[in-house]
Design an enzyme around this catalytic site. Sequence first.
Site, PDB file in Angstrom:
ATOM      1  N   ASP A 193     -71.887  16.857 -17.024  1.00 43.45           N
ATOM      2  CA  ASP A 193     -70.551  16.280 -17.032  1.00 43.45           C
ATOM      3  C   ASP A 193     -70.446  15.254 -18.163  1.00 43.45           C
ATOM      4  O   ASP A 193     -71.335  14.400 -18.317  1.00 43.45           O
ATOM      5  CB  ASP A 193     -70.261  15.609 -15.694  1.00 43.45           C
ATOM      6  N   ASN A 201     -59.961  11.005 -23.829  1.00 42.32           N
ATOM      7  CA  ASN A 201     -58.655  11.630 -24.064  1.00 42.32           C
ATOM      8  C   ASN A 201     -57.552  10.587 -24.219  1.00 42.32           C
ATOM      9  O   ASN A 201     -56.676  10.710 -25.084  1.00 42.32           O
ATOM     10  CB  ASN A 201     -58.303  12.565 -22.904  1.00 42.32           C
ATOM     11  N   HIS A 206     -55.480  14.416 -26.709  1.00 42.30           N
ATOM     12  CA  HIS A 206     -56.012  15.654 -26.136  1.00 42.30           C
ATOM     13  C   HIS A 206     -56.533  16.631 -27.192  1.00 42.30           C
ATOM     14  O   HIS A 206     -57.471  17.397 -26.909  1.00 42.30           O
ATOM     15  CB  HIS A 206     -54.936  16.333 -25.273  1.00 42.30           C
ATOM     16  N   ASP A 210     -60.161  18.231 -27.003  1.00 40.20           N
ATOM     17  CA  ASP A 210     -60.515  19.657 -27.100  1.00 40.20           C
ATOM     18  C   ASP A 210     -61.621  19.873 -28.130  1.00 40.20           C
ATOM     19  O   ASP A 210     -62.580  20.629 -27.895  1.00 40.20           O
ATOM     20  CB  ASP A 210     -59.285  20.483 -27.482  1.00 40.20           C
ATOM     21  N   GLU A 241     -64.365  18.926 -18.039  1.00 42.75           N
ATOM     22  CA  GLU A 241     -65.419  18.464 -18.944  1.00 42.75           C
ATOM     23  C   GLU A 241     -66.804  18.750 -18.370  1.00 42.75           C
ATOM     24  O   GLU A 241     -67.799  18.135 -18.780  1.00 42.75           O
ATOM     25  CB  GLU A 241     -65.267  16.962 -19.212  1.00 42.75           C
TER      26      GLU A 241
END
Length: 326
Positions: A193, A201, A206, A210, A241
């Site tokens: 994780d 983010n 975002h 990505d 994630e």
Amino acid sequence: MNQSQLKPYIIIIIEETHPVNFRSFVNILNKLNLSFVIAPDSDSAIFHAEYTNPDVILIPFNSNQGNPQETYHKLKQAKITKNVPVLWMNSYSQLNLQTLNSFMTGDDAFNPFTKSKDYSDYLPTDITIRSLKKQLQIQQELLIQLQAENQHLKRLASLDDLTQLANRRQFYNYLQEQWDSCEEDYLSVILCDVDFFKLYNDTYGHLAGDYCLQKIASAIETAVRRVREPEPYLVARYGGEEFAIILPYLDLENARKVAEEIQLQIHSLKIPHRSSIISSYITCSLGVACSIPSASSHLQELISAADQAMYQAKSQGRDQVQVAKN
């Protein structure tokens, strides 16, 4: 698919009164590597065509019997057969191994599949074995292309769009396969994780998030491949994630070493994360679990153990590897 596995499919119209040695005829057709059905008349041929989608219709021609003109017109008027090539054969006596060689090489010097001179006014003029073989080759190429496209679609259905790793569905499919094949042997799972990814983010946006996940996915794949190949494994995006790694036939201690290699590879990326509470760079928390599949154990227990180990890593400060307790 190998092209040799794709047989031309032929409907052969033979009237009941037509003199033919069926056994010899069928043997020759089998040597020509053809799939075929024999119909007694044009109506029967049209019926079969609905279910077989033939590549060609063959009419052994006997000028003393039957009405080839009527047969030909019926076939061309029927919707299902109007675009199917029709070949005419003058003599069964020419069907032998020499015919086979001629058919396979495309040599028209000895060709029993020719139109009758007596019916040249209405029989098609451009149908030859060579044109038939060309049409079959095109159809075979289209089938091979279709199969490749289907394989591509199946592959896309098993991949995560963003990272191009296996998706969650493929993760579970592969895990089940390995659970079944690793009976009485080790099967390890690593869950990973990304630490404080929501803050990442919120800080960088975002699109940056990505890109960060793509870089991490590549790093995990690189790390696992480096220490695992040529042995089997699967790296998947488990969700959001989170990433997951399946390691068949690997015990807990060696699976822990794989997780530590993943951690080092992610450190080497040095992706800035100024909102992280523990580091100025992106880090990950990893949980490792191992099981020996048997009738008394359950696949979900393995996933739960890896999940608990990962949350233990997060609760104890993050950016570390924790191993599930047996």
